[in-house]
Scaffold this motif. Structure first.
Motif, PDB file in Angstrom:
ATOM      1  N   LYS A   1      -3.150 -15.398   9.642  1.00  0.00           N
ATOM      2  CA  LYS A   1      -2.504 -14.343   8.871  1.00  0.00           C
ATOM      3  C   LYS A   1      -2.807 -14.450   7.382  1.00  0.00           C
ATOM      4  O   LYS A   1      -2.903 -13.433   6.673  1.00  0.00           O
ATOM      5  N   ARG A   2      -2.983 -15.665   6.884  1.00  0.00           N
ATOM      6  CA  ARG A   2      -3.236 -15.862   5.464  1.00  0.00           C
ATOM      7  C   ARG A   2      -4.576 -15.258   5.034  1.00  0.00           C
ATOM      8  O   ARG A   2      -4.808 -15.037   3.845  1.00  0.00           O
ATOM      9  N   LEU A   3      -5.453 -14.987   5.998  1.00  0.00           N
ATOM     10  CA  LEU A   3      -6.773 -14.436   5.706  1.00  0.00           C
ATOM     11  C   LEU A   3      -6.854 -12.931   5.934  1.00  0.00           C
ATOM     12  O   LEU A   3      -7.943 -12.364   5.963  1.00  0.00           O
ATOM     13  N   MET A   4      -5.729 -12.277   6.102  1.00  0.00           N
ATOM     14  CA  MET A   4      -5.701 -10.853   6.438  1.00  0.00           C
ATOM     15  C   MET A   4      -6.589 -10.038   5.508  1.00  0.00           C
ATOM     16  O   MET A   4      -6.685 -10.320   4.310  1.00  0.00           O
ATOM     17  N   VAL A   5      -7.265  -9.031   6.089  1.00  0.00           N
ATOM     18  CA  VAL A   5      -8.197  -8.215   5.309  1.00  0.00           C
ATOM     19  C   VAL A   5      -7.895  -6.723   5.492  1.00  0.00           C
ATOM     20  O   VAL A   5      -8.777  -5.884   5.334  1.00  0.00           O
ATOM     21  N   ASP A   6      -6.666  -6.406   5.806  1.00  0.00           N
ATOM     22  CA  ASP A   6      -6.297  -5.024   6.107  1.00  0.00           C
ATOM     23  C   ASP A   6      -5.363  -4.475   5.022  1.00  0.00           C
ATOM     24  O   ASP A   6      -5.131  -5.112   3.991  1.00  0.00           O
ATOM     25  N   LYS A   7      -4.797  -3.328   5.299  1.00  0.00           N
ATOM     26  CA  LYS A   7      -3.938  -2.659   4.322  1.00  0.00           C
ATOM     27  C   LYS A   7      -2.657  -3.436   4.022  1.00  0.00           C
ATOM     28  O   LYS A   7      -2.012  -3.212   2.985  1.00  0.00           O
ATOM     29  N   GLN A   8      -2.286  -4.377   4.896  1.00  0.00           N
ATOM     30  CA  GLN A   8      -1.069  -5.146   4.671  1.00  0.00           C
ATOM     31  C   GLN A   8      -1.124  -5.915   3.355  1.00  0.00           C
ATOM     32  O   GLN A   8      -0.092  -6.164   2.719  1.00  0.00           O
ATOM     33  N   VAL A   9      -2.325  -6.283   2.922  1.00  0.00           N
ATOM     34  CA  VAL A   9      -2.487  -6.954   1.625  1.00  0.00           C
ATOM     35  C   VAL A   9      -1.909  -6.073   0.522  1.00  0.00           C
ATOM     36  O   VAL A   9      -1.187  -6.545  -0.374  1.00  0.00           O
ATOM     37  N   TYR A  10      -2.216  -4.788   0.586  1.00  0.00           N
ATOM     38  CA  TYR A  10      -1.691  -3.833  -0.405  1.00  0.00           C
ATOM     39  C   TYR A  10      -0.185  -3.640  -0.226  1.00  0.00           C
ATOM     40  O   TYR A  10       0.565  -3.614  -1.216  1.00  0.00           O
ATOM     41  N   ARG A  11       0.279  -3.516   1.010  1.00  0.00           N
ATOM     42  CA  ARG A  11       1.708  -3.328   1.259  1.00  0.00           C
ATOM     43  C   ARG A  11       2.534  -4.475   0.676  1.00  0.00           C
ATOM     44  O   ARG A  11       3.649  -4.282   0.201  1.00  0.00           O
ATOM     45  N   ASN A  12       1.987  -5.689   0.740  1.00  0.00           N
ATOM     46  CA  ASN A  12       2.736  -6.870   0.320  1.00  0.00           C
ATOM     47  C   ASN A  12       2.848  -7.028  -1.193  1.00  0.00           C
ATOM     48  O   ASN A  12       3.603  -7.876  -1.669  1.00  0.00           O
ATOM     49  N   LEU A  13       2.103  -6.234  -1.957  1.00  0.00           N
ATOM     50  CA  LEU A  13       2.085  -6.398  -3.411  1.00  0.00           C
ATOM     51  C   LEU A  13       3.361  -5.842  -4.038  1.00  0.00           C
ATOM     52  O   LEU A  13       3.682  -4.657  -3.891  1.00  0.00           O
ATOM     53  N   ALA A  14       4.092  -6.695  -4.743  1.00  0.00           N
ATOM     54  CA  ALA A  14       5.294  -6.248  -5.451  1.00  0.00           C
ATOM     55  C   ALA A  14       4.903  -5.418  -6.672  1.00  0.00           C
ATOM     56  O   ALA A  14       5.527  -4.399  -6.986  1.00  0.00           O
ATOM     57  N   THR A  15       3.884  -5.868  -7.382  1.00  0.00           N
ATOM     58  CA  THR A  15       3.287  -5.102  -8.473  1.00  0.00           C
ATOM     59  C   THR A  15       1.798  -5.012  -8.187  1.00  0.00           C
ATOM     60  O   THR A  15       1.226  -5.899  -7.545  1.00  0.00           O
ATOM     61  N   VAL A  16       1.176  -3.980  -8.674  1.00  0.00           N
ATOM     62  CA  VAL A  16      -0.232  -3.740  -8.350  1.00  0.00           C
ATOM     63  C   VAL A  16      -1.046  -3.676  -9.631  1.00  0.00           C
ATOM     64  O   VAL A  16      -0.844  -2.774 -10.466  1.00  0.00           O
ATOM     65  N   THR A  17      -1.970  -4.621  -9.779  1.00  0.00           N
ATOM     66  CA  THR A  17      -2.858  -4.644 -10.935  1.00  0.00           C
ATOM     67  C   THR A  17      -4.244  -4.166 -10.526  1.00  0.00           C
ATOM     68  O   THR A  17      -4.550  -4.028  -9.332  1.00  0.00           O
TER      69      THR A  17
END
Length: 424
Positions: free
Chosen positions: A224-240
């Motif tokens: 799971k730590r290597l995820m490469v899907d949209k969940q990476v974006y969902r998990n971001l509290a702030t987005v830089t």
């Protein structure tokens, strides 16, 4: 987003629908088709979180195209036709069924919230299938199959009843399992995914919409730590900007990896005939096998009259193919199948040609010496199917074609039964 007049040489008609990440246009010069134009936009939480992401439209378009080409090669009925431009593709015109079909291999994400007590990573065997009614205002509530049936959706003249729901459920799980096997070639675990179906103008249910990195969870090496899907974006509290670059690189990596998901097994089905007089029977086997995507060679040789030559031909194929099946077509004291079986570690299938002494020919194929493992079938399509089942152990596309064939046969029977019931 400005409305273009032409994309990829296609003159655009009216805007049929616009979603968060794509636009769908009518094509007046291509009846029965539409053009789906992707946006450089990423969203989450029913659009609450949204950002421009330059280059995403092209990445999503290529990802979708590569996924649908895999599914089309397996025989899945899809609305997808072809890429129309770097950011758009051509599709059959469908009215969409307002249900998201979600398949899960491992428990994670929203499933854990809805099912407390189930640990993350719990493996579903067979895959878990869920359905959600598309309603952004109510956050796409989960629906049961009974709710879908009782809604009596009428889509392009087709009423969605139990038969249609059963077909979509089975097709959904099959699509997941095909792509799961494909991603396994790159040591990537497909965790879950969502798809949608539409109904074309002829009343056919087709896999439709888009399948890209917004559609699934994908964990390289099952981590799971290597995820490469949209969940990476969902998990971001702030987005830089740096965060968006990571998301874009992940999406690009997925798109590139899809080029390596084609089966790499060099297979062959070799049909040995004991006499050129058996050629018609062998051609029927070859035709059925090729329809399942098998590579087939036909050879003439006799185990009785040319034993050394028979073994020489067999050894040539053993030296050059990783997945190999021999089909022996011989009657009148069949020695061809047993001789092949006694000298190879690859599977041998006997399929004696029709004759006025069929019973004796079948018996000579069945009554083999101890230590030999020939199978015997009577019909050409049975020989082809058995060969495909063997090759399918190593080639997921062949495996998928068999599964799709089973799905279509079962659905055709349900349709015939439904037609008969409606006549009563």
């Amino acid at each position: 987003m400005a409305t273009p007049k032409e994309v990829g040489g296609y003159k655009l008609g009216g805007l049929i629908i616009e979603g968060k990440t794509k636009q769908v246009f009518d094509l007046p010069d291509v009846p029965g088709h539409v053009l789906l134009l992707n946006k450089d936009r990423i969203t989450a939480g029913d659009g609450v979180k949204a950002h421009d992401l330059e280059g995403k439209a092209a990445i999503s378009n290529q990802t979708n195209a590569k996924v649908f080409e895999i599914l089309k090669s397996a025989g899945i009925n899809t609305a997808y036709v072809k890429i129309a431009s770097p950011t758009a593709f051509l599709s059959k015109k469908c009215d969409m069924i307002p249900i998201e079909w979600v398949t899960r291999r491992l428990a994670t994400g929203s499933f854990l919230k809805r099912n407390p007590g189930v640990p993350e990573g719990f493996r579903f065997t067979p895959p878990k299938q869920e359905t959600f009614y598309k309603d952004d205002a109510n956050h796409d509530p989960q629906w049961s199959e009974e709710q879908i049936v009782c809604a009596k959706f009428n889509i392009n003249g087709l009423t969605i009843g139990q038969d249609e729901v059963d077909y979509m459920r089975k097709a959904t799980i099959l699509v997941f399992e095909i792509l799961e096997k494909a991603w396994a070639l790159r040591d990537c675990a497909l965790i879950d995914m969502k798809i949608e179906f539409g109904v074309d103008t002829e009343g056919n249910i087709l896999l439709a919409d888009v399948i890209d990195s917004d559609s699934w969870r994908l964990w390289p090496s099952g981590d799971k730590r290597l995820m490469v899907d949209k969940q990476v974006y969902r998990n971001l509290a702030t987005v830089t900007a740096a965060d968006l670059d990571v998301v874009k690189r992940n999406f690009g990596w997925v798109k590139d990896q899809l080029d390596f998901l084609k089966p790499n097994v060099h297979h062959k089905v070799v049909i040995f005939m004991g006499s050129p007089a058996d050629q018609d029977h062998c051609q029927k086997i070859a035709k059925a096998a090729r329809e399942l995507g098998l590579s087939v060679d036909l050879r003439v040789t006799s185990a009785h009259k040319a034993t050394e030559e028979t073994l020489r031909i067999m050894q040539q194929y053993e030296d050059t193919h990783g997945a190999l099946v021999f089909i022996a077509v011989a009657g009148r004291s069949n020695g061809l199948g047993p001789v092949l079986s006694g000298n190879t570690s690859y599977p041998v299938i006997n399929c004696p040609p029709p004759s006025d002494k069929m019973v004796q020919d079948i018996w000579s194929s069945l009554s083999v010496p101890s230590g030999l493992g020939c199978a015997t079938v009577i019909y050409p399509d049975s020989a082809a199917l058995m060969a495909a089942q063997i090759i399918g152990l190593q080639d997921y596309i062949v495996w998928a074609r068999l599964r799709v064939k089973q799905l279509h046969m079962a659905h055709a029977l349900r349709q015939a039964d439904q037609k008969l019931r409606n006549q009563v």
